[in-house]
Design an enzyme around this catalytic site. Structure first.
Site, short mmCIF file in Angstrom:
data_model
loop_
_atom_site.label_atom_id
_atom_site.label_comp_id
_atom_site.label_asym_id
_atom_site.label_seq_id
_atom_site.Cartn_x
_atom_site.Cartn_y
_atom_site.Cartn_z
CG HIS A 1 -2.15 -0.89 0.94
ND1 HIS A 1 -3.44 -0.44 1.01
CD2 HIS A 1 -2.23 -2.20 0.59
CE1 HIS A 1 -4.28 -1.44 0.71
NE2 HIS A 1 -3.56 -2.52 0.47
CG ASP B 1 -4.25 -20.59 3.43
OD1 ASP B 1 -5.10 -21.50 3.50
OD2 ASP B 1 -3.02 -20.80 3.34
CG ASP C 1 6.92 7.71 -0.88
OD1 ASP C 1 6.12 6.94 -0.32
OD2 ASP C 1 6.56 8.61 -1.67
#
Ligand code: NAG
Ligand code: NAG
Ligand code: NAG
Length: 325
Positions: free
Chosen positions: A68, A235, A76
């Site tokens: 993200h 999962d 950054d």
């Protein structure tokens, strides 16, 4: 057999240097901190291992933070920084980013930047990328190349860039197209979705599936209606293990997010799902390649105007100094 961690990472760096040649100027490089902070990797490794012992979910948290952060405008650490009016984590795309995983990055920064260690020589961005790699390697996934010497942004990313993050409800075509804007190909898309092998989602991430009549969708809905704050394992068979079970589950009709199911709808993505389900080694190798690609997404903004945040990963230096003056 006696290959030291440093030697292995050295070889990885060498291979990467051939794959992604970088100019040998003052810019980022694989050995950027070798002289100014030789203990960096060990410090990051020890801190991540300690954190994972307390909470294995930190690994998924770090993977999500890196994705993200890097997707909108390159790596950054803009995801972490408080803006004047808002932070990236204020927006729905970043809902559920784990505060404990963000805090770990700043804890490591404080250790590394301690005057008795390396001083303010390493950015939050470098620490984020290294910590994520350590978390991945914790599961015996091979390491991959991470460029170092990246700068931290002064502010959050542009809102328009944040809205380009792929959401959980995209179709296959939209998903592929969205990733392609950042140079990711089909293999990258399918393998990075494999990070869901240790992922969790809030119920709002898949409520679009609650009308479906399959027994699996009915169970998802039943579990969410009994606990709306439930964090659903993505999962459903081995949620705490980094393995290729996620792909087996998909093929068995046990995918949770719409974007997971979409990987079966297109024959090219489905071909990769089958490969990774059959061959975990192939999954691991491609995962490293794609993570390295992500670490190489350059933030031209931070490269030009960025800094090494030296008080907190959550504040630009200027804003920290004015706030505490
Ligand atoms: C629903 O909850 C039950 C009980 O916690 C659990 O055994 C089951 O695996 C859950 N179903 C899914 C699809 O996660
Ligand atoms: C699947 O995706 C590939 C790559 O983007 C695209 O070329 C192809 O047309 C898609 N196939 C279908 C059936 O959507
Ligand atoms: C942190 O960096 C700023 C420049 O961004 C500098 O003025 C300040 O002295 C540094 N503080 C420390 C403690 O290194």
């Amino acid at each position: 057999m006696g290959w030291s961690r440093a030697a292995i990472l050295g070889v990885i760096g060498l291979v990467a240097a051939l794959m992604f040649p970088m100019p040998k100027a003052a810019g980022p490089s694989y050995d950027f901190h070798d002289e100014s902070c030789p203990t960096l990797r060990q410090m990051v490794h020890d801190s991540v291992e300690e954190a994972l012992k307390e909470d294995i979910g930190i690994a998924a948290g770090l993977l999500r933070i890196m994705f993200h952060d890097c997707f909108p405008q390159g790596c950054d650490a803009s995801l972490l920084v408080h803006g004047r009016y808002w932070s990236e984590t204020s927006w729905p795309q970043n809902k559920g980013i784990r505060p404990t995983a963000m805090a770990l990055i700043d804890t490591i920064r404080a250790k590394v930047q301690n005057p008795d260690a390396c001083g303010p020589t390493v950015s939050c961005t470098d620490i984020m990328n290294l910590a994520t790699r350590e978390a991945v390697m914790h599961f015996n996934v091979p390491g991959y190349a991470v460029p170092l010497g990246l700068k931290d942004s002064l502010a959050p990313a542009d809102l328009a860039r944040i809205w380009e993050l792929p959401g959980p409800d995209l179709s296959a075509a939209e998903l592929l197209q969205r990733f392609a804007t950042r140079g990711f190909d089909v293999a990258d898309v399918v393998v990075l979705s494999g990070a869901h092998t240790i992922g969790r989602s809030s119920c709002s991430g898949f409520q679009d599936r609650f009308q479906e009549s399959t027994s699996f969708a009915r169970r998802l809905r039943a579990n969410c209606s009994s606990d709306a704050n439930r964090l659903q394992d993505l999962d459903v068979t081995t949620p705490d293990k980094f393995d290729n079970e996620y792909y087996h589950n998909l093929l068995a009709g046990k995918g949770v997010l719409t974007s997971d199911l979409q990987l079966l709808r297109n024959h090219t993505t489905r071909w990769w799902v089958n490969n990774f389900a059959q061959d975990q080694g192939w999954f691991f190798a491609q995962f490293g390649t794609s993570m390295s690609k992500m670490a190489h997404l350059p933030s031209s903004e931070a490269a030009q105007y960025g800094e090494i945040r030296n008080y907190s990963c959550f504040w630009s230096n200027q804003r920290w100094l004015t706030a505490s003056a």
